[in-house]
Design an enzyme around this catalytic site. Structure first.
Site, PDB file in Angstrom:
ATOM      1  N   ASP A  83       0.805  -1.223   0.000  1.00  0.00           N
ATOM      2  CA  ASP A  83       0.000   0.000   0.000  1.00  0.00           C
ATOM      3  C   ASP A  83       0.839   1.274   0.000  1.00  0.00           C
ATOM      4  OD1 ASP A  83       0.952   0.188   2.575  1.00  0.00           O
ATOM      5  OD2 ASP A  83      -0.989   0.049   3.564  1.00  0.00           O
ATOM      6  N   TYR A  86      11.058   4.874  -0.383  1.00  0.00           N
ATOM      7  CA  TYR A  86      12.013   3.924   0.178  1.00  0.00           C
ATOM      8  C   TYR A  86      13.371   3.966  -0.522  1.00  0.00           C
ATOM      9  CZ  TYR A  86       8.680   1.604   3.280  1.00  0.00           C
ATOM     10  OH  TYR A  86       7.798   1.325   4.290  1.00  0.00           O
TER      11      TYR A  86
END
Length: 452
Positions: A170, A265
């Site tokens: 998600d 990330y």
């Protein structure tokens, strides 16, 4: 309209109440006849389940509810398994983060050595869930968002190639929600996106509105200044200070390739020195979660049980979890919705290993996902992805063959790790910490240089 039986595997998770609330909020689109929770930690699940039972009694008393630690009870007569397990729980996450930091390396639950350690624990747990599902409900689908999704997806591709499992994440959805806010849109579904990468390792290449207008220039202007930070964000999941810093750092990640917009990330791979410098080896994200989300969710659940009522409860829907309902609906009703999934490449990205598990848009129907063609990707992303795909494949190979050497290679190859020497030191510490969770690794194939 058919009603479905849903099992949440990882019933003791802090995310379970939010998912239950989300499912109840979407009953008009995805009707449920039975909701079950399954966990191997009975005590932990009991608190979450006790609150969920009261929530269901108030909101949808017609839905049959069961919480169990018995696999046969849990997996019999289910249409969908929503899996979000954490093998070793937050105590092991804390070690995943603190052990690498002790060696001056990024300590993160899904990236670098911490993600590799978590992956070695998760593989067996997820395979066990698939086997239970196939034994007791062979027609069911598993919607898996257990982390680290990339390693888990590679393991299921290799070890359960015919299983009905969809691996999802998600995080891109959370970022797209922020993009919609930046653009002044009501919903991320008002955007058509093109994206490619690996899990927690990807890039948006195109974002347009429903009329075909290019939205990238406005987004790039914002990200170059503020990253993905937006005032008064509707994102109620990523609210801690560490997330604000992560969203802000996206502006530096973006600078590396201003033709695309990055997944947050990527900061762990592009700026590992910065991340380590700004990490507290005594108090990591795991501590933040245990002190924050963990205490909050379990505290709210205990209040609901004590009062036998949800009145005054601060538990909220996890908006990102609505993505899971969209995915279940796409399979149940053959909606052919366009969704981002982790799937085997098989030529979607022409110049990348066809067996790589890539995160790309797919059209989802009752037969599962149909990946869209991405074409060729630029050399920069190709090089990064090939390195990371190799890390993931080596981890799974190490788990399958019980090879110390392969796991040492995997950690050495991670872009977050500076040398093979440091990789070995981290690996030896991780083996000791994970002795109750990892398969025993064989060192028969290891030759250690005297210069070590």
């Amino acid at each position: 309209m058919k009603k479905f039986s849903v099992l949440i595997a990882g019933g003791g998770s802090t995310f379970t109440p939010g998912i239950v609330l989300m499912l109840l909020d979407h009953l008009n689109k995805f009707p449920i006849r039975k909701l079950k929770l399954y966990d191997n930690d009975e005590e932990r699940q009991a608190t979450i389940a006790g609150a969920c039972e009261i929530i269901l009694k108030e909101r949808a008393p017609e839905i049959e509810f069961l919480a169990t630690t018995n696999p046969e009870e849990a997996f019999t007569d289910v249409d969908f398994v929503m899996a979000h397990i954490r093998v070793g729980k937050y105590a092991m996450r804390e070690l995943d983060e603190k052990i690498p930091l002790k060696h001056g390396v990024v300590g993160q639950e899904t990236c670098g050595p911490g993600g590799i350690a978590y992956g070695m624990r998760s593989i067996g747990g997820v395979l066990e869930l698939i086997d239970y599902m196939e034994k007791y409900s062979p027609d069911a689908w598993m919607l898996n968002y257990s982390n680290p999704a990339a390693i888990v997806a590679e393991a299921t591709r290799r070890l359960r190639p015919n299983s009905k499992i969809l691996n999802i994440c998600d995080m891109p959805i959370g970022i797209e929600m922020r993009m919609a806010q930046i653009l002044g849109l009501n919903d991320r579904k008002e955007m058509n996106v093109r994206y490619f990468g690996l899990n927690h390792f990807g890039w948006w290449t195109e974002i347009r509105d429903k009329d075909g207008n290019d939205l990238m220039p406005k987004l790039k202007e914002h990200v170059a200044k503020h990253g993905y930070n937006v005032p008064n964000s509707a994102d109620n999941q990523h609210v801690d200070q560490s997330w604000n810093e992560t969203f802000l750092k996206a502006r530096d990640v973006y600078a590396l390739d201003p033709n695309t917009l990055p997944n947050t990330y990527l900061k762990y791979y592009f700026f590992p020195d910065y991340v380590v410098e700004h990490s507290n080896p005594e108090y990591t994200r795991a501590n933040e979660v245990m002190e924050g989300r963990e205490k909050f969710v379990f505290g709210e659940c205990r209040k609901i049980i004590e009062n036998q009522s949800t009145e005054g409860s601060k538990l909220h829907i996890d908006e990102h979890a609505a993505y899971i309902v969209d995915l279940a609906r796409a399979i149940a009703y053959n909606t052919h919705e366009r969704m981002l999934l982790i799937v085997e490449n098989k030529g979607s990205i022409i110049n990348l290993d066809p067996t790589a598990m890539v995160e790309i848009p797919c059209i989802v129907g009752s037969n599962g996902p149909e990946p869209l063609s991405i074409g060729e990707i630029p050399q920069f992303q190709k090089g990064l992805m090939e390195q990371q795909v190799s890390v993931e494949k080596l981890v799974v190979e190490a788990w399958v063959t019980r090879s110390y050497q392969k796991l040492w290679q995997a950690i050495t190859l991670s872009k977050t790790v500076p040398s093979a020497k440091v990789a070995k030191e981290i690996l030896d510490d991780l083996i000791e910490a994970n002795k109750d969770f990892w398969p025993e690794l064989h060192k028969d194939d290891v030759v250690v240089s005297e210069s070590f």
